[in-house]
Write an enzyme that holds these catalytic residues in place. Structure first.
Site, short mmCIF file in Angstrom:
data_model
loop_
_atom_site.label_atom_id
_atom_site.label_comp_id
_atom_site.label_asym_id
_atom_site.label_seq_id
_atom_site.Cartn_x
_atom_site.Cartn_y
_atom_site.Cartn_z
N LEU A 1 0.84 -1.19 0.00
CA LEU A 1 0.00 0.00 0.00
C LEU A 1 0.88 1.25 0.00
CD1 LEU A 1 -2.69 -1.14 2.60
CD2 LEU A 1 -2.56 -1.59 0.14
N HIS B 1 46.16 15.13 -7.19
CA HIS B 1 45.65 16.27 -6.45
C HIS B 1 45.17 17.40 -7.35
CE1 HIS B 1 50.24 16.13 -5.63
NE2 HIS B 1 50.05 16.47 -6.87
N SER C 1 51.73 19.76 -14.44
CA SER C 1 50.82 20.51 -13.57
C SER C 1 50.24 21.73 -14.27
CB SER C 1 51.57 20.97 -12.31
OG SER C 1 52.01 19.85 -11.57
N GLY D 1 -0.76 6.70 0.32
CA GLY D 1 -0.88 7.77 1.31
C GLY D 1 -0.35 9.11 0.82
N ALA E 1 49.18 18.01 -10.78
CA ALA E 1 48.29 18.86 -10.01
C ALA E 1 47.73 20.00 -10.85
CB ALA E 1 49.04 19.44 -8.81
N SER F 1 54.05 21.55 -18.26
CA SER F 1 53.25 22.27 -17.26
C SER F 1 52.74 23.59 -17.81
CB SER F 1 54.10 22.53 -16.02
OG SER F 1 54.47 21.32 -15.41
N ASN G 1 35.74 19.71 -20.74
CA ASN G 1 34.89 18.78 -21.48
C ASN G 1 33.59 19.38 -21.99
OD1 ASN G 1 34.11 19.03 -18.75
ND2 ASN G 1 33.00 17.09 -18.81
#
Length: 452
Positions: free
Chosen positions: A11, A349, A391, A14, A366, A409, A372
């Protein structure tokens, strides 16, 4: 002996007004799964078992959820809310098809177990015609009392109608019931509405069964298992009970939870052996964690697959579609989404990896960002096995970084990088002798005096 078949009616019509939510009550989640889904998952689901769900006329979303969880569920609509027995008879068509055992449960009791459903049926096999699920209430105030004599259920007495002796009874009605399928429709059709509210109460079935000269009985379960959810406070209480269950089950299966009370799991979380979960980890739905993986503190995972001996966190967020290969590592302040990260790859990281495939043993420095989204569509970044991304690099998708390639980098990469190549994209660095002194002097001449 042929196994008995069953029909379970859940049930779920409600209104749930006390939840103060635009979401139908039974769709509120506990451990990442709707209240209704918990009940449907626990209900019998063998080849000889059928399922019907009764919903309100304005709750199509509840029917959709029922079909998502159990594709075999038949959906029935209770056009008017006129009591529990009236709700059961909304599924008259399903009942009329016949079943050895008719089980009646509620969509807002997420802690009920498959084992309890099985135990509820057992007395029907031993001569009882009706079985009620009861519990010993710490505070029975407000509950219907189960009056038992010589081991048989004689009445369900609502508090307002109970005698002084009956009010001392702590065995209370959970509302869940099993009825011999051969008499179910006859009993349900005899339930009247001669009461103050003009509603049809399922509890009246006990008296009708006894008037037919048949036996009613009780089985007991814990109060926790039959908690009904009507408010957000009760929802939180159910979450607490469910999380305790899930944590204990995980540890019994060999998972190390360093501070169990701080870890939140989903009902469908799966673990391998020797998994370690550090404090303050939140695991949402759809997560599997393989042997020897470690999830460090303050990480949040949803719909992610974690390979053997992989590491996640601390402070990592793995969003839907993330897959980590064996021994892969996601470090601190890394976010991933729709990302396949192969065995041994490292994203240590301060990085966002979305809509990407990172090859085995690649290293992502990093501050690397996979760019994207162009404002309209998502695009994929592919990074080959053994590649090294320096990085603070931005990889503007769609783009491919070849096997064993290097990205210097600080580069913004917009074109594919061949296997084994080095890609560097930077402006030429210049140094202007004496510039700093000239700048400070100029600023000093124009600075306003400080007020005293």
């Amino acid at each position: 002996m042929t196994a008995r078949n069953s029909l379970t009616i859940v049930l779920a019509a409600g209104e749930g007004t006390r939840m103060r939510s635009s979401l139908p009550k039974v769709l509120n989640p506990v451990a990442g799964r709707s209240l209704l889904a918990h009940v449907l998952s626990a209900a019998p689901h063998g080849e000889r078992d059928r399922l019907a769900v009764v919903i309100g006329p304005d709750h199509q979303a509840v029917g959709d959820e029922a079909k998502r969880v159990r594709s075999d569920a038949a959906i029935h609509i209770q056009a008017q809310r006129l009591g529990t027995a009236h709700a059961v008879l909304a599924a008259r068509e399903a009942i009329a098809q016949g079943a050895d055992d008719l089980l009646i449960a509620f969509g807002d009791t997420p802690l009920i177990s498959a084992e309890t459903f099985a135990r509820l049926r057992e007395p029907l096999h031993d001569g009882s015609s009706l079985v009620v699920l009861g519990f010993r209430a710490a505070d029975p105030t407000g509950y219907g009392r189960l009056v038992v004599q010589d081991g048989k259920l004689t009445a369900i007495r609502e508090q307002a109608d109970a005698s002084a002796d009956e009010l001392k009874i702590t065995l209370c009605n959970a509302g869940v019931m099993a009825i011999d399928g051969k008499i179910a429709l006859d009993v349900l059709d005899k339930i009247g509405n001669a009461n103050a509210k003009g509603e049809y109460y399922l509890t009246d079935a006990v008296g009708i069964v006894r008037d037919l000269g048949l036996t009613a009985s009780v089985i007991e379960t814990s109060e926790d298992e039959v908690r009904g959810i009507n408010t957000k406070a009760q929802l939180a209480e159910a979450e607490t009970v469910m999380q305790t269950r899930l944590r204990l089950a995980a540890m019994a299966a060999g998972v190390t939870l360093i501070a169990p009370e701080t870890v939140y799991l989903a009902a469908d979380t799966t673990f391998g052996k020797d998994v370690v979960i550090e404090p303050f980890v939140v695991i949402g739905p759809g997560v599997s964690i393989a042997d020897g993986a470690v999830i460090h503190s303050f990480s949040h995972l949803t719909e992610a697959k974690i390979g053997s001996k992989a590491q996640v966190g601390p402070y990592a967020r793995l969003r839907p579609g993330t897959s980590l290969g064996d021994g892969a590592k996601i470090g601190n302040f890394v976010e991933t989404k729709a990302a396949q990260i192969d065995a041994g790859a490292k994203v240590n990281h301060l990085t966002y990896i979305g809509d990407a495939h990172i090859g085995a043993s690649a290293n992502i420095g990093a501050g690397t960002i996979t760019c994207n989204y162009d404002g309209f569509d998502k695009h994929k970044t592919e990074i080959g096995a053994g590649a090294f991304i320096g990085s603070n690099s931005s990889l503007v998708a769609p783009v491919k970084i070849g096997t064993g390639a290097y990205v210097g980098s600080g580069s913004v990469i917009t074109k594919d990088v061949p296997d084994g190549a080095l890609a560097v994209e930077r402006n030429v660095q210049t140094a202007k002798d004496g510039w700093a002194k000239r700048f400070r002097d100029a600023k000093s001449r124009h600075r306003k005096p400080k007020a005293h």
